[in-house]
Write an enzyme that holds these catalytic residues in place. Structure first.
Site, PDB file in Angstrom:
ATOM      1  N   HIS B  76      29.403  42.410  39.608  1.00  0.00           N
ATOM      2  CA  HIS B  76      29.972  41.383  40.482  1.00  0.00           C
ATOM      3  C   HIS B  76      31.231  41.887  41.206  1.00  0.00           C
ATOM      4  CE1 HIS B  76      32.711  37.745  40.809  1.00  0.00           C
ATOM      5  NE2 HIS B  76      31.749  37.460  41.659  1.00  0.00           N
ATOM      6  N   GLU B  79      30.141  43.863  44.057  1.00  0.00           N
ATOM      7  CA  GLU B  79      29.677  42.969  45.125  1.00  0.00           C
ATOM      8  C   GLU B  79      30.860  42.553  46.011  1.00  0.00           C
ATOM      9  OE1 GLU B  79      29.728  38.718  45.852  1.00  0.00           O
ATOM     10  OE2 GLU B  79      28.429  38.805  44.087  1.00  0.00           O
ATOM     11  N   HIS B  80      31.987  42.212  45.386  1.00  0.00           N
ATOM     12  CA  HIS B  80      33.188  41.872  46.178  1.00  0.00           C
ATOM     13  C   HIS B  80      33.655  43.063  47.017  1.00  0.00           C
ATOM     14  CE1 HIS B  80      34.943  37.910  44.612  1.00  0.00           C
ATOM     15  NE2 HIS B  80      33.752  37.998  44.057  1.00  0.00           N
ATOM     16  N   GLU B 156      38.716  33.904  40.255  1.00  0.00           N
ATOM     17  CA  GLU B 156      37.381  33.314  40.256  1.00  0.00           C
ATOM     18  C   GLU B 156      36.962  32.961  38.836  1.00  0.00           C
ATOM     19  OE1 GLU B 156      34.361  35.657  42.178  1.00  0.00           O
ATOM     20  OE2 GLU B 156      32.773  34.223  41.701  1.00  0.00           O
TER      21      GLU B 156
END
Lengths: 441, 463
Positions: B76, B79-80, B156
């Site tokens: 993840h 992905e950022h 997040e």
């Protein structure tokens, strides 16, 4: 956006968007007429899929409920499909599911909406529309269901009152709209006071054809659409007296900062004030300007300064939410509690600079490009178009709103953005709420 | 009832609703085209000419399931970082180009895959394909960008999990149900791992997985497939395939005995999760039980008239909310989960008993033909409704491909789902819901007054 895709909590999105309101496109043929019942009808024929979508909106949101009975609008709407005609809630649900249709709805401060999506094959269409008609026209508001749903509401409110975002938005609304229904949210006390008589009275006063707009899109003819609108609104409550009570005016609040304690790891920050109503001529320059400030997803100034440069927040953005009366302008972010004040300072600096200077020429042109070129995305499905259709209808926006949108956006100047922002976003009226911020952070 | 859910202000998080099967009616199969480039990239195009728009997605077949302990969340985080620039684009330029084209873009990471997408006016498609192909191989890692972005991911996690009592409970449930299998780790990663992560970890992840032979491109919209295939060749075709070394997915040893876990967090309503280990769909033509389990989930919680809402929320009034969820098409192991919040004045114990009774009624009496038919009607209608959304169609194709099926399996899966009998549903209800494979997670709500509750004063985070 894109949460809960496959397995609960196993899918994460990079961020979510603040969707731009009403950016849509040219060439939509909206047909409009008034039914014999007084309901206003908005229709788009779309024949490529065997689907029919119908949305009916009533001026029956929280704005119209007495403040001591806050929650009445939601309960009235929520109980419509829990008993109607000779059917109880289980029969209504089962019959509807058996047609393959989907019934959904929502209530906000202005509107109470019901939405039906059905296949267009004759039997499915007819049966599901008949169910919608019955639910709208013959609700029985069963007392035991009301008691149960009041209890569920109370339970949900008590739980919400432990959540930092819910605590913050309740207080934020109250501070922005001190003497107005827009500032009131249902509480345990107001919900417990609501009786069946209140529901019946509210239903009779608000769910009238004259208060209704019907938006229809799908694979039916105009004659079909006309018949559907007549049928859905024919047996709604008849006006007893002209129920046009005056709505209280929105008063601007005094600037205020409210800090609320909470043990959360992140503080929730809300900044805003009442701004413009639907149809206000300043809305377009505000929308264009807000793209640069905090509406344009990843490319806005707030996103760049708060998230990209400093890593202070996962989501940050600003929006205008025009309503029947002046709806809020607001900025929101969440950040770890010991940097709440630092993040708030960045937010305020971005806002102050924007109010003083407006967007640059390059930013303005990028905003226009996205809003105009992106219009097609806003209306590329029946479901999306239905949303626009109902807003145009309910708020009485011009029928050519979508067609005129690009021209109006294109014409906006930097000076207009700056002037509109300074008229409606005013530091002396700005309310700030911080939940779970460390003092002196 | 559906309408009533709107009224409730709290975050009622139900386990993902019953499956509606991906299938496309035969008439639209004619509009779906597939090819594979020489470098192994699969390209699937579905033509839908209703509006001048398109969706462009790239699905990589790696997610948190492929991570190792100590590096959770790296899929993840990468992905950022995919938005932070390549050899020829600056940080943030990707988003800027998409926005200027009038488009929207985002990305998401799941346990099983990572996907990137743009929703755009169709004329922007070539540029999107160029940009997406560029970042497949040419990403640049800047330690400064990483330092800011890892903070964003920690925010997040705070927003998504730390301060979300239901999500925390779900995280604890998975970490308890799976002792070895990688689904024990949250997709977003443990906070400690995020704090320890270095930019080189993300770079290594990128080098390991981001290659054409590990990806599927899905495009749905107002396009001609021949032209899209040519564009794919032009932009993606330049990349060389790469040997991707798959790590072994660790197998969970059999569970023998109920596991229970409690999470304390600020809230008012308790929350209960009951998860059983059940089979996963592996061979669409041979397996039967996964379809029966899907039917069971749908009968319990698949539509407005389903059992749990009726029996527990409306009739017995023991639940504020109740749900059932099962995902058969995953790369790892499946769980079947019942969930709920007790109604005012009722306890978690009563709710657990009520959920067991709801299941028990199916175990002993089975389900009716009428219930079966109802689910099938809704599943078939949902297939037609899905065609109204380009994104939904692209998600369906990509989601199937990314977990190892073909988009072509959709149709067959719906047909087989429709052939499930009441007896099969009763059989799986009896076979898989014993206490030995059950994990129960409970949210124990705590008052928010920190004075009254010193436990809630959180230790300062290290970062």
């Amino acid at each position: 956006m894109m949460s809960c895709l496959h397995r609960f909590s196993r899918t994460l999105a990079a961020t979510f968007f603040t969707l731009l309101s009403l950016g849509a496109s040219a060439g939509v043929d909206i047909q409009h007429w008034t039914a014999s019942t007084g309901a206003r009808v908005f229709f788009v024929q779309a024949s490529s899929l065997p689907i029919l979508d119908v949305q009916i909106d009533f001026a029956a949101g929280g704005l119209y409920a007495p403040r001591e009975l806050s929650g009445l609008a939601g309960l009235t709407h929520g109980l419509l499909d829990t008993g109607a005609g000779a059917m109880d809630e289980e029969q209504i649900a089962a019959r509807l599911v058996d047609t393959g249709a989907q019934l959904s709805g929502s209530v906000d401060l202005d509107r109470a909406s019901l939405r039906l999506r059905t296949l267009t094959s004759a039997r499915e269409r007819d049966d599901s529309l008949e169910l919608l008609r019955t639910v709208l026209s013959e609700p029985s508001f069963p007392a035991p269901v009301l008691e149960r749903e009041k209890s569920r509401s109370v339970s949900a409110i008590r739980d919400a009152d432990t959540r930092p975002d819910a605590i913050g938005s309740r207080r934020f609304a109250a501070a922005m709209y001190p003497d107005h229904p827009y500032g009131v949210q249902p509480s345990v006390e107001t919900v417990e006071k609501i009786s069946r008589d209140d529901l019946v009275r509210f239903y009779r006063a608000r769910y009238q054809a004259a208060n209704a707009t019907v938006a229809i899109i799908g694979d039916v003819t105009r004659a079909d659409a006309a018949a559907i609108a007549e049928r859905l609104t024919a047996a709604l409550p008849k006006p007893v007296i002209d129920a046009k009570e005056a709505l209280p005016a929105v008063q601007l609040p005094k600037a205020e900062t409210i800090a609320l304690d909470h043990p959360a790891s992140q503080s929730h920050i809300f900044v805003g004030m009442p701004a413009v109503e639907r149809g206000h001529p300043d809305y377009i320059p505000l929308l264009v300007g807000n793209y640069t400030l905090g509406g344009g997803g990843f490319v806005s100034r707030l996103m760049k300064e708060v998230r990209e440069k400093r890593g202070y927040a996962y989501s940050v953005g600003s929006s205008f939410s025009p309503r029947k009366q002046a709806g809020p302008f607001q900025i929101g972010l969440q950040t770890k509690r010991n940097q709440a004040n630092t993040a708030l300072a960045v937010l305020n600096e971005v806002l102050t600079t924007f109010l003083a200077e407006g967007p640059s020429a390059i930013e303005l042109s990028a905003a226009k490009k996205n809003l105009i070129d992106g219009m097609a995305l806003g209306i590329d499905s029946n479901a999306k178009l239905l949303g626009y259709l109902s807003v145009i209808g309910f708020y009485g926006l011009p029928l050519n709103y979508l067609d005129a949108f690009p021209r109006k956006v294109e014409a906006v100047t930097r000076e207009q953005v700056k002037a509109a922002f300074n008229r409606h976003v005013r530091p002396d009226h700005m309310v700030t709420v911080i939940v779970a911020g460390d003092p002196g952070s | 009832m559906k309408l009533l859910n709107i009224l409730l202000a709290s975050a009622l998080i139900a386990v993902s609703p019953a499956p509606t099967w991906g299938n496309t009616p035969p008439t639209t199969d004619a509009a779906t085209f597939e090819t594979r480039l020489a470098n192994g990239l699969k390209v699937i195009v579905k033509e839908d000419h209703r509006a001048p728009t398109a969706v462009h997605m790239v699905w990589y077949k790696n997610g948190s399931i492929d991570e190792r302990d100590g590096l959770t969340g790296v899929a993840h985080v990468l992905e950022h970082l995919m938005f932070k620039g390549t050899r020829t684009t600056k940080p943030g330029e990707f988003n800027k180009r998409v926005a200027e084209a009038g488009g929207r873009d985002n990305a998401f990471t799941s346990s099983d895959y990572t996907a990137y997408f743009q929703i755009i006016p169709k004329r922007a498609l070539p540029e999107m394909m160029r940009l997406e192909a560029d970042r497949m191989r040419n990403l640049v890692f800047d330690p400064k960008e990483f330092a800011a972005e890892i903070k964003v991911v920690m925010e997040e996690r705070r927003w998504r999990t730390e301060d979300n009592p239901e999500a925390k409970t779900y995280e604890a449930m998975e970490a308890t149900a799976f002792m070895v299998h990688p689904y024990r780790r949250p997709v977003i990663g443990w906070m400690d791992d995020l704090q320890a992560m270095r930019w080189q970890d993300a770079r290594d992840w990128y080098r390991q997985w981001y290659a054409p032979n590990n990806a599927t491109v899905v495009i749905v919209g107002d396009v001609k497939h021949e032209q899209v295939f040519a564009l794919a060749e032009k932009y993606y075709g330049v990349h060389k395939p790469m040997a991707t070394q798959r790590t072994r997915i660790l197998n969970e040893p059999p569970q023998v005995g109920t596991r229970r876990v409690t999470v304390k967090a600020p809230a008012k309503l308790p929350y209960l999760l009951m998860s059983w280990k059940v089979p996963t769909l592996r061979e669409p033509e041979k397996d039967r039980e996964p379809y029966a389990l899907q039917m069971l989930a749908a009968v319990l919680d698949g539509h407005a008239a389903a059992r749990l809402g009726r029996e527990l929320v409306r009739e017995a009034r023991v639940a504020q909310s109740a749900g059932a969820g099962y995902d058969a098409t995953v790369r790892g192991d499946s769980l079947f989960t019942l969930s709920g919040q007790p109604a005012e004045g009722r306890s978690v114990t009563e709710l657990e008993a009520a959920l067991r009774e709801a299941l028990g009624r199916i175990q002993t009496k089975g389900i009716s033909e009428e219930e079966l038919a109802r689910v099938k009607v809704q599943a078939v209608a949902a297939q037609t409704y899905k065609r109204d959304s380009l994104m939904a169609q692209a998600m369906e194709i990509g989601g199937m491909e990314a977990v190892g099926f073909s988009w072509r399996d959709d149709q067959r899966m719906l047909e087989i789902f429709k052939s499930v009998t009441a007896a099969e549903v009763q059989a799986v209800a009896n076979k898989y819901f014993g206490d030995d494979t059950l994990t129960v997670a409970t949210l124990d709500p705590q008052p928010i007054d920190s004075q009254a509750n010193p436990l809630l004063r959180r230790p300062a985070l290290k970062h």
